[in-house]
Design a protein around this motif. Structure first.
Motif, PDB file in Angstrom:
ATOM      1  N   HIS A  96       0.856  -1.192   0.000  1.00  0.00           N
ATOM      2  CA  HIS A  96       0.000   0.000   0.000  1.00  0.00           C
ATOM      3  C   HIS A  96       0.891   1.241   0.000  1.00  0.00           C
ATOM      4  N   ALA A  97       0.933   1.925  -1.136  1.00  0.00           N
ATOM      5  CA  ALA A  97       1.690   3.171  -1.247  1.00  0.00           C
ATOM      6  C   ALA A  97       0.828   4.320  -0.754  1.00  0.00           C
ATOM      7  N   ASN A  98       1.396   5.172   0.095  1.00  0.00           N
ATOM      8  CA  ASN A  98       0.614   6.231   0.729  1.00  0.00           C
ATOM      9  C   ASN A  98       0.696   7.564   0.004  1.00  0.00           C
ATOM     10  N   ILE A 100       1.690   9.544  -4.219  1.00  0.00           N
ATOM     11  CA  ILE A 100       2.033   9.349  -5.633  1.00  0.00           C
ATOM     12  C   ILE A 100       3.484   8.911  -5.769  1.00  0.00           C
ATOM     13  N   ARG A 101       4.394   9.564  -5.049  1.00  0.00           N
ATOM     14  CA  ARG A 101       5.804   9.182  -5.147  1.00  0.00           C
ATOM     15  C   ARG A 101       6.034   7.762  -4.645  1.00  0.00           C
ATOM     16  N   ALA A 102       5.347   7.401  -3.575  1.00  0.00           N
ATOM     17  CA  ALA A 102       5.436   6.023  -3.107  1.00  0.00           C
ATOM     18  C   ALA A 102       4.853   5.069  -4.146  1.00  0.00           C
ATOM     19  N   GLY A 103       3.840   5.515  -4.875  1.00  0.00           N
ATOM     20  CA  GLY A 103       3.278   4.704  -5.951  1.00  0.00           C
ATOM     21  C   GLY A 103       4.284   4.465  -7.058  1.00  0.00           C
ATOM     22  N   LEU A 104       5.100   5.478  -7.356  1.00  0.00           N
ATOM     23  CA  LEU A 104       6.166   5.296  -8.332  1.00  0.00           C
ATOM     24  C   LEU A 104       7.197   4.291  -7.831  1.00  0.00           C
ATOM     25  N   VAL A 105       7.479   4.339  -6.528  1.00  0.00           N
ATOM     26  CA  VAL A 105       8.407   3.367  -5.945  1.00  0.00           C
ATOM     27  C   VAL A 105       7.874   1.946  -6.141  1.00  0.00           C
ATOM     28  N   LEU A 106       6.573   1.739  -5.897  1.00  0.00           N
ATOM     29  CA  LEU A 106       5.999   0.407  -6.083  1.00  0.00           C
ATOM     30  C   LEU A 106       6.025  -0.006  -7.548  1.00  0.00           C
ATOM     31  N   ALA A 107       5.799   0.961  -8.460  1.00  0.00           N
ATOM     32  CA  ALA A 107       5.856   0.638  -9.881  1.00  0.00           C
ATOM     33  C   ALA A 107       7.246   0.150 -10.273  1.00  0.00           C
ATOM     34  N   LEU A 108       8.273   0.754  -9.679  1.00  0.00           N
ATOM     35  CA  LEU A 108       9.650   0.352  -9.969  1.00  0.00           C
ATOM     36  C   LEU A 108      10.025  -0.932  -9.227  1.00  0.00           C
ATOM     37  N   PRO A 112       6.527  -9.366  -7.910  1.00  0.00           N
ATOM     38  CA  PRO A 112       5.640 -10.264  -8.664  1.00  0.00           C
ATOM     39  C   PRO A 112       4.624 -10.956  -7.767  1.00  0.00           C
ATOM     40  N   GLY A 113       3.377 -10.961  -8.218  1.00  0.00           N
ATOM     41  CA  GLY A 113       2.324 -11.679  -7.522  1.00  0.00           C
ATOM     42  C   GLY A 113       1.736 -10.976  -6.325  1.00  0.00           C
ATOM     43  N   VAL A 114       2.291  -9.830  -5.931  1.00  0.00           N
ATOM     44  CA  VAL A 114       1.774  -9.121  -4.752  1.00  0.00           C
ATOM     45  C   VAL A 114       0.910  -7.947  -5.226  1.00  0.00           C
ATOM     46  N   PRO A 115      -0.372  -7.923  -4.883  1.00  0.00           N
ATOM     47  CA  PRO A 115      -1.223  -6.806  -5.313  1.00  0.00           C
ATOM     48  C   PRO A 115      -0.779  -5.499  -4.686  1.00  0.00           C
ATOM     49  N   THR A 116      -0.922  -4.414  -5.446  1.00  0.00           N
ATOM     50  CA  THR A 116      -0.490  -3.104  -4.971  1.00  0.00           C
ATOM     51  C   THR A 116      -1.658  -2.125  -4.987  1.00  0.00           C
ATOM     52  N   VAL A 117      -1.707  -1.341  -3.942  1.00  0.00           N
ATOM     53  CA  VAL A 117      -2.699  -0.276  -3.806  1.00  0.00           C
ATOM     54  C   VAL A 117      -1.937   1.037  -3.708  1.00  0.00           C
ATOM     55  N   VAL A 118      -2.305   2.008  -4.527  1.00  0.00           N
ATOM     56  CA  VAL A 118      -1.656   3.317  -4.488  1.00  0.00           C
ATOM     57  C   VAL A 118      -2.679   4.354  -4.056  1.00  0.00           C
ATOM     58  N   HIS A 119      -2.396   5.028  -2.963  1.00  0.00           N
ATOM     59  CA  HIS A 119      -3.283   6.042  -2.405  1.00  0.00           C
ATOM     60  C   HIS A 119      -2.906   7.393  -3.008  1.00  0.00           C
ATOM     61  N   VAL A 120      -3.766   7.942  -3.833  1.00  0.00           N
ATOM     62  CA  VAL A 120      -3.517   9.246  -4.447  1.00  0.00           C
ATOM     63  C   VAL A 120      -4.266  10.283  -3.628  1.00  0.00           C
TER      64      VAL A 120
END
Length: 394
Positions: A96-98, A100-108, A112-120
């Motif tokens: 769970h990225a808290n 947008i920048r943390a969301g970019l970290v998860l994108a990078l 594999p196989g772990v669902p990701t949630v990005v909080h904008v």
């Protein structure tokens, strides 16, 4: 369920406070771990009894710069490698990225196989880089959480295929309970400087888009009418790196110059970061949120929970929080005259102000309780885990 929360900064601002609220309300069935840079956020998370792990932070702005952009990319790439290792070591079920920048970290990170949630929680300024950023997040995240329909629309305008769900930020109704905090005592703690005065307040980081200059100009207009008013500015310039979007230190200097030019030095209290924000807000006659644009408006729901009348920008999330003229007022930003008139109207009609305060408390009880927020987030986790399992084993 094991959830790894990722935050890009050690500073505690609105998004981090919402994360802390979520962590405080999680049931024992959730095994949480927070990955963040060393600093204030880690210390506050530990105080909740939640374990932390250290990753590299970034203050990079989402605008191209010959020096700052490569550095920000390198910082996020390093953080991504750290998060990937943490996710594997902790056997995380959800990332769970808290932000947008943390969301970019998860994108990078590409776990594999772990669902990701990005909080904008923010609306990016228009531009090619902002669009590319949101498209990358939308393409890599299992689901995007937006803190308002307004924020969701900004994501979908850049990435129409994004899977976006709206979950509003919460407020802890026990901490922000007017029955727990005596208003007279709250005002007395502020001393003689506010005694008997119309007390206004802005709770926000000191940054141009938060509009504290509008609050100062509205105070000037009220003083010119002969009203005995005082303004509390609660917050600081949290993000002052050269790579950030706004020159927040220059803005603070501008605010001080504006106050001095209007002869308001003794009518403004610069309170900085405080741990007693509920007590300070309880002391107010009116809370102001004069942002240019507000993705949500956390300080609104906190003030409303305390029964304090609010006046907010009409650009962004506040229109989803309150009905204009019922639980508060919605006004155009950067135009102080209507703000001064609305404040004066509340000051001249205490009964109406009290009605608005009571209506605000009812609204947050109905829509923004912490328990409601936690339930919504946990239901989303269950859906993303199920979706990931279906993709892995169709």
């Amino acid at each position: 369920m094991k959830v790894l929360y990722v935050n890009h900064t050690a500073a505690v601002s609105g998004g981090e406070r919402s994360l802390l609220s979520l962590l405080s309300g999680l049931p024992d069935s959730v095994d949480a771990l927070v990955a963040a840079p060393r600093g204030q956020l880690q210390a506050t998370v530990r105080a909740l009894g939640v374990p932390v792990a250290t990753i590299t932070g970034t203050a990079g702005s989402l605008r191209l710069h010959p020096a700052h952009t490569p550095r920000a990319v390198a910082e996020m790439a390093l953080a991504a490698a750290q998060v990937r290792r943490l996710a594997r070591r902790s056997a995380s079920d959800v990332l769970h990225a808290n932000s947008i920048r943390a969301g970019l970290v998860l994108a990078l990170a590409r776990a594999p196989g772990v669902p990701t949630v990005v909080h904008v929680r923010d609306c990016l300024p228009p531009g090619a880089l902002s669009t590319a950023t949101l498209r990358l997040i939308a393409a890599s995240a299992t689901t995007v959480i937006a803190n308002s329909r307004y924020t969701a629309s900004s994501v979908l305008s850049a990435a129409p295929a994004a899977r976006v769900e709206v979950i509003y930020n919460p407020v802890d109704l026990q901490r922000w309970d007017p029955a727990r905090l005596d208003r007279g005592a709250a005002r007395a703690r502020l001393g003689e400087v506010v005694a008997g005065r119309l007390l206004l307040g802005v709770v926000a980081q000191l940054s141009p888009w938060k509009g504290q200059d509008t609050a100062i100009e509205a105070l000037r207009l009220l003083r010119e009418e002969g009203r005995d008013a005082h303004l509390l500015l609660i917050g600081s310039a949290k993000f002052v790196a050269r790579s950030t979007r706004f020159d927040n230190e220059r803005y603070v200097a501008h605010l001080h110059a504006l106050a001095a030019a209007a002869g308001l030095e003794d009518r403004i209290s610069w309170l900085g970061e405080r741990e007693d924000v509920p007590e300070l807000v309880r002391a107010l006659d009116v809370l102001l949120l004069p942002s240019w644009e507000e993705p949500f408006g956390r300080s609104l729901i906190e003030a409303m929970a305390l029964g304090v009348p609010v006046i907010a920008t009409n650009v962004g999330g506040p229109a989803e929080i309150l009905d204009d003229g019922v639980e508060g007022w919605l006004l155009a930003p950067r135009d102080p005259a209507p703000w001064a008139r609305a404040i004066a109207g509340l000051a001249d009609d205490p009964q109406r102000a009290a009605e608005i305060g009571r209506a605000g408390r009812r609204r947050v009880e109905e829509r923004f309780a912490l328990e409601r927020h936690v339930t919504a987030v946990l239901a989303l986790y269950a859906r993303v885990v199920a979706r990931a399992a279906h993709v892995a084993d169709p």
